[in-house]
Enzyme design. Structure first.
Site, PDB file in Angstrom:
ATOM      1  N   GLU A  19      -8.855  -3.939  14.412  1.00 30.82           N
ATOM      2  CA  GLU A  19      -7.935  -2.910  15.040  1.00 30.82           C
ATOM      3  C   GLU A  19      -7.953  -1.580  14.241  1.00 30.82           C
ATOM      4  O   GLU A  19      -7.970  -0.633  14.562  1.00 30.82           O
ATOM      5  CB  GLU A  19      -6.451  -3.437  14.965  1.00 30.82           C
ATOM      6  CG  GLU A  19      -5.987  -4.232  15.924  1.00 30.82           C
ATOM      7  CD  GLU A  19      -4.603  -4.336  16.188  1.00 30.82           C
ATOM      8  OE1 GLU A  19      -3.989  -4.852  14.821  1.00 30.82           O
ATOM      9  OE2 GLU A  19      -4.009  -4.295  17.156  1.00 30.82           O
ATOM     10  N   GLN A  74     -13.569  -9.729  -4.364  1.00 36.10           N
ATOM     11  CA  GLN A  74     -14.701  -9.385  -4.281  1.00 36.10           C
ATOM     12  C   GLN A  74     -15.327  -9.431  -2.462  1.00 36.10           C
ATOM     13  O   GLN A  74     -15.980  -8.461  -2.161  1.00 36.10           O
ATOM     14  CB  GLN A  74     -15.802 -10.388  -5.028  1.00 36.10           C
ATOM     15  CG  GLN A  74     -15.171 -10.545  -6.368  1.00 36.10           C
ATOM     16  CD  GLN A  74     -16.402 -11.608  -6.987  1.00 36.10           C
ATOM     17  OE1 GLN A  74     -17.494 -11.976  -6.595  1.00 36.10           O
ATOM     18  NE2 GLN A  74     -15.972 -12.334  -8.138  1.00 36.10           N
ATOM     19  N   ASP A 113      -9.780  -6.055   9.883  1.00 36.98           N
ATOM     20  CA  ASP A 113      -9.202  -6.322  11.191  1.00 36.98           C
ATOM     21  C   ASP A 113     -10.018  -5.569  12.322  1.00 36.98           C
ATOM     22  O   ASP A 113     -10.335  -4.319  11.825  1.00 36.98           O
ATOM     23  CB  ASP A 113      -7.757  -5.694  11.039  1.00 36.98           C
ATOM     24  CG  ASP A 113      -6.725  -6.443  10.237  1.00 36.98           C
ATOM     25  OD1 ASP A 113      -7.218  -7.670   9.705  1.00 36.98           O
ATOM     26  OD2 ASP A 113      -5.728  -5.690  10.200  1.00 36.98           O
ATOM     27  N   CYS A 155      25.867   4.829  13.273  1.00 42.54           N
ATOM     28  CA  CYS A 155      25.458   4.978  14.542  1.00 42.54           C
ATOM     29  C   CYS A 155      26.211   3.793  15.726  1.00 42.54           C
ATOM     30  O   CYS A 155      27.281   3.931  16.178  1.00 42.54           O
ATOM     31  CB  CYS A 155      23.782   4.794  14.817  1.00 42.54           C
ATOM     32  SG  CYS A 155      23.128   5.649  16.250  1.00 42.54           S
ATOM     33  N   GLY A 174      22.097  -0.530  15.865  1.00 42.95           N
ATOM     34  CA  GLY A 174      21.292  -1.417  16.652  1.00 42.95           C
ATOM     35  C   GLY A 174      21.311  -1.080  18.139  1.00 42.95           C
ATOM     36  O   GLY A 174      22.100   0.105  18.345  1.00 42.95           O
ATOM     37  N   LYS A 187       0.754  -1.136   0.038  1.00 47.64           N
ATOM     38  CA  LYS A 187       0.035  -0.152  -0.070  1.00 47.64           C
ATOM     39  C   LYS A 187       0.878   1.331  -0.161  1.00 47.64           C
ATOM     40  O   LYS A 187       0.593   2.364  -0.638  1.00 47.64           O
ATOM     41  CB  LYS A 187      -0.953  -0.018   1.194  1.00 47.64           C
ATOM     42  CG  LYS A 187      -2.217  -0.603   1.065  1.00 47.64           C
ATOM     43  CD  LYS A 187      -2.970  -0.286   2.235  1.00 47.64           C
ATOM     44  CE  LYS A 187      -2.490  -0.418   3.613  1.00 47.64           C
ATOM     45  NZ  LYS A 187      -2.533  -1.916   4.114  1.00 47.64           N
ATOM     46  N   GLY A 191      27.247   1.427  14.624  1.00 46.00           N
ATOM     47  CA  GLY A 191      28.623   0.862  14.101  1.00 46.00           C
ATOM     48  C   GLY A 191      29.653   1.824  14.271  1.00 46.00           C
ATOM     49  O   GLY A 191      30.729   1.422  14.022  1.00 46.00           O
ATOM     50  N   MET A 192      29.432   3.151  14.325  1.00 46.90           N
ATOM     51  CA  MET A 192      30.336   4.180  14.540  1.00 46.90           C
ATOM     52  C   MET A 192      30.903   3.890  15.975  1.00 46.90           C
ATOM     53  O   MET A 192      32.131   3.959  16.428  1.00 46.90           O
ATOM     54  CB  MET A 192      29.634   5.491  14.405  1.00 46.90           C
ATOM     55  CG  MET A 192      30.861   6.724  14.999  1.00 46.90           C
ATOM     56  SD  MET A 192      30.362   7.020  16.691  1.00 46.90           S
ATOM     57  CE  MET A 192      31.155   8.873  16.766  1.00 46.90           C
ATOM     58  N   GLU A 207      21.367   7.058   6.022  1.00 49.94           N
ATOM     59  CA  GLU A 207      20.345   6.336   5.161  1.00 49.94           C
ATOM     60  C   GLU A 207      19.173   7.036   5.108  1.00 49.94           C
ATOM     61  O   GLU A 207      18.224   6.924   4.171  1.00 49.94           O
ATOM     62  CB  GLU A 207      20.454   4.913   5.462  1.00 49.94           C
ATOM     63  CG  GLU A 207      19.487   4.523   6.635  1.00 49.94           C
ATOM     64  CD  GLU A 207      20.378   4.890   8.236  1.00 49.94           C
ATOM     65  OE1 GLU A 207      21.594   5.541   8.145  1.00 49.94           O
ATOM     66  OE2 GLU A 207      20.347   4.421   9.208  1.00 49.94           O
ATOM     67  N   HIS A 243      22.391   9.068  11.097  1.00 41.20           N
ATOM     68  CA  HIS A 243      21.861   8.024  10.255  1.00 41.20           C
ATOM     69  C   HIS A 243      21.837   8.745   8.826  1.00 41.20           C
ATOM     70  O   HIS A 243      20.695   9.344   8.509  1.00 41.20           O
ATOM     71  CB  HIS A 243      20.497   7.542  10.467  1.00 41.20           C
ATOM     72  CG  HIS A 243      20.368   6.728  11.853  1.00 41.20           C
ATOM     73  ND1 HIS A 243      20.507   5.275  11.592  1.00 41.20           N
ATOM     74  CD2 HIS A 243      20.798   6.806  13.123  1.00 41.20           C
ATOM     75  CE1 HIS A 243      20.346   4.828  13.169  1.00 41.20           C
ATOM     76  NE2 HIS A 243      20.661   5.922  13.675  1.00 41.20           N
ATOM     77  N   PRO A 296     -11.589 -13.670  -3.737  1.00 42.59           N
ATOM     78  CA  PRO A 296     -11.057 -12.728  -2.419  1.00 42.59           C
ATOM     79  C   PRO A 296     -11.127 -11.284  -2.503  1.00 42.59           C
ATOM     80  O   PRO A 296     -11.377 -10.420  -1.644  1.00 42.59           O
ATOM     81  CB  PRO A 296      -9.424 -13.122  -2.354  1.00 42.59           C
ATOM     82  CG  PRO A 296      -9.401 -14.508  -3.130  1.00 42.59           C
ATOM     83  CD  PRO A 296     -10.477 -14.208  -4.318  1.00 42.59           C
TER      84      PRO A 296
HETATM   85  N1  GLN Z   1      22.403   1.700  20.835  1.00 42.05           N
HETATM   86  C1  GLN Z   1      23.030   2.907  20.485  1.00 42.05           C
HETATM   87  C2  GLN Z   1      22.808   3.944  21.136  1.00 42.05           C
HETATM   88  O1  GLN Z   1      21.542   4.147  21.789  1.00 42.05           O
HETATM   89  C3  GLN Z   1      23.033   2.952  19.016  1.00 42.05           C
HETATM   90  C4  GLN Z   1      21.783   3.418  18.488  1.00 42.05           C
HETATM   91  C5  GLN Z   1      21.576   3.104  16.873  1.00 42.05           C
HETATM   92  O2  GLN Z   1      22.405   2.571  16.302  1.00 42.05           O
HETATM   93  N2  GLN Z   1      20.689   3.859  16.227  1.00 42.05           N
HETATM   94  O3  GLN Z   1      23.447   4.951  21.118  1.00 42.05           O
END
Ligand code: GLN
Length: 554
Positions: A170, A213, A168, A402, A375, A37, A404-405, A530, A528, A211
């Protein structure tokens, strides 16, 4: 009259028609979830924008969380972050990438937000003496938010994607609010599109309409009448089949269109144009005298996407790699940057938990570049550190985002400065070397939802650095989502040992970008990048990274 609106990077010609009232288009889905969607909504928006209208898209999602910021990416894919710091559904990323505009907090509404507002108002006494009910109190608040951007931002067209599948429990209050608006708005200001699936039964060699319909009947039983039915299908729909659906679903003949599986999501606007979706919409909404869509930039992008001259292999080291949606914006950014580099970027998902000293060369040795993903939490961290070390020691182009840095900094502290227990206090609060530590402003925060450092902040770049060469400007604005940061107590020591800080926040001194001048391409950002990459404006960091990966051809 054509005027030009300036966004961050974009310059989009807009034909404003001062007499035009805001038009509201609603997109619902039926039969199955994950039909796309968001892509249909974004494609229609793209076509209307390319015809000179000011368009935005918003998503109403049925869950009770206030926002997806507290959801595990396995549950709902990536959490997208807007310029103004809203943690949102990943479809907002598609909206921004297709339209090249910024969305905002108001573009993503959840059931949780609606109830929170109504219940807060109830406690304030706004409904004294009354029983507070789904109809009218909840639906009134839904309608207020559905119309809000039309009132405050003066858009010509607002497309509302209603999350979930019709039927649904919800999403019923959202559909009920739509039903009311269908009569409360002038007929020429309201349009409803229903997206369904036409399954193909291999054994019978037949496309099945039943489906669809049933799904349309379900929608009609809730009082909403679709103007247009868009059918997701693997195979072309014949005119007879379209006619049959129109007949049984009570829509105009010709208002049943197909969305055949596309080779790229960026092809979908062109497919929808071929199906005349934009024209049907413009006719029903009585918007006169619009030029045909100008899609030259999109077409040029697609031609290049289809004809890459080379390939590069990039490892995406993360912990949610089983679910592609968890890194949606990163994967899209690679597609955009690949087009600039005239190459196909083959992204190899590498599970961070599986990476260790013994297998790192085997897993990452054949890669042209390594990205270590954002992460939270401990799982997979040591694998990420291993991947950073491998990239650093072997001159493989590296981009850290993030977390990763943060892991790039931890790796440097451990293996270059020799602080074996260096860590982020996110996972080791008692480390003797907290090179990544909780931000001062976070120390008193106990509430988890919406309290990270979120949204766009300024970052000043240091002339002469890789970051400066990549961006070609002194100051940038990038989006954030984190609680921890580079601990400036280690700044001098790290710099003396060869880690350069090439970007900092000018207001609070926070380290935003680190890099290694001694390495062919090693850069990591607390923000970020991205979230801001689009097909027409690929992000410079991704473009630079892919360029370096190409030079590192193996
Ligand atoms: N967990 C890390 C922090 O809170 C990095 C967060 C992230 O990668 N978006 O600073």
């Amino acid at each position: 009259i054509a005027i030009f609106l300036f966004f961050d990077y974009f310059c989009i010609p807009v034909f404003t028609n001062r007499d035009m009232t805001t038009k509201y288009i609603f997109v619902t889905g039926g039969v199955a979830s994950s039909l796309g969607k968001g892509i249909i909504a974004a494609s229609l928006a793209k076509l209307l924008q390319a015809r000179g209208l000011r368009v935005t898209i918003q998503k109403f999602v049925p869950y009770i969380n206030i926002d997806p910021g507290t959801l595990n990416p396995y549950e709902h894919g990536e959490c997208y972050v807007t310029e103004d710091g809203a943690e949102t559904d990943l479809d907002l990323g598609h909206y921004e990438r297709f339209l090249g505009i910024h969305t905002s907090k108001a573009n993503n509404v959840t059931t949780g937000k609606i109830y929170h507002t109504v219940i807060t108002r109830e406690r304030e006494g706004a409904y004294l003496g009354k029983t507070v009910q789904i109809v009218p109190h909840i639906t009134d608040e839904i309608k207020r938010r559905m119309l809000l951007l039309g009132k405050t931002e003066n858009y010509d067209v607002i497309i509302t994607e209603v999350g979930g599948t019709v039927g649904d429990m919800e999403s019923q209050p959202f559909v009920e609010a739509m039903r009311q608006l269908q009569w409360e708005l002038p007929e020429e200001d309201f349009l409803s599109i229903h997206l369904t699936l036409i399954p193909y039964l291999k054994a019978a060699k037949e496309l099945k309409t039943k489906p669809t319909q049933h799904s349309v009947q379900e929608l009609q039983a809730l009082g909403v009448h679709p103007d247009i039915i868009v059918c997701r299908t693997e195979k072309e729909l014949s005119p007879e089949l379209r006619h049959k659906i129109a007949l049984f679903c009570n829509v105009k003949p010709g208002h049943v269109i197909q969305s055949v599986d596309a080779w790229s999501i960026y092809q979908v606007p062109l497919n929808m144009e071929a199906e005349k979706l934009d024209q049907m919409v413009v006719d029903k909404l009585e918007i006169p005298n619009l030029p045909l869509p100008d899609l030259a930039a999109l077409k040029a992008f697609l031609t290049k996407l289809k004809n890459p001259e080379l390939t590069v292999d990039i490892a995406l080291v993360g912990k949610y790699v089983e679910l592609q949606d968890a890194y949606k914006s990163i994967l899209e950014s690679f597609i955009h940057a690949g087009v600039t580099g005239k190459c196909e970027v083959r992204v190899h998902s590498v599970h961070a938990e599986r990476v260790c000293k013994e297998n790192v060369a085997e897993l990452l040795g054949g890669m042209n570049g390594i990205l270590v993903a954002p992460g939270f939490g401990e799982r997979g961290l040591e694998g990420k550190i291993c991947a950073v070390q491998f990239a650093r020691e072997n001159g493989i182009p590296f981009l850290g985002i993030c977390l990763g840095m943060q892991m790039a900094v931890v790796e440097f502290a451990r293996n270059v400065l020799g602080y074996e227990d260096a860590a982020s206090t996110e996972v080791n609060p008692s480390t003797a070397h907290p090179v990544i530590d909780l931000m001062e402003s976070q120390k008193s925060t106990t509430i988890k939802g919406g309290t990270m450092r979120l949204g766009a902040y300024r970052c000043r770049l240091v002339p002469g650095t890789l970051a400066y060469r990549i961006y070609g400007q002194d100051e940038i604005r990038e989006r954030h989502r984190h609680r921890y940061e580079f601990n400036n107590a280690y700044l001098e020591e790290m710099q003396a040992a060869g880690l350069a800080v090439s970007g900092t926040n000018p207001d609070i001194g926070l380290v935003e970008i680190v890099e290694l001048p001694s390495h062919p391409f090693f850069i990591a950002t607390q923000f970020h990048p991205e979230y801001k990459s689009t097909p027409e404006n690929p992000h410079p960091l991704f473009v630079g990274f892919i360029g370096a990966a190409i030079s590192n051809g193996k």
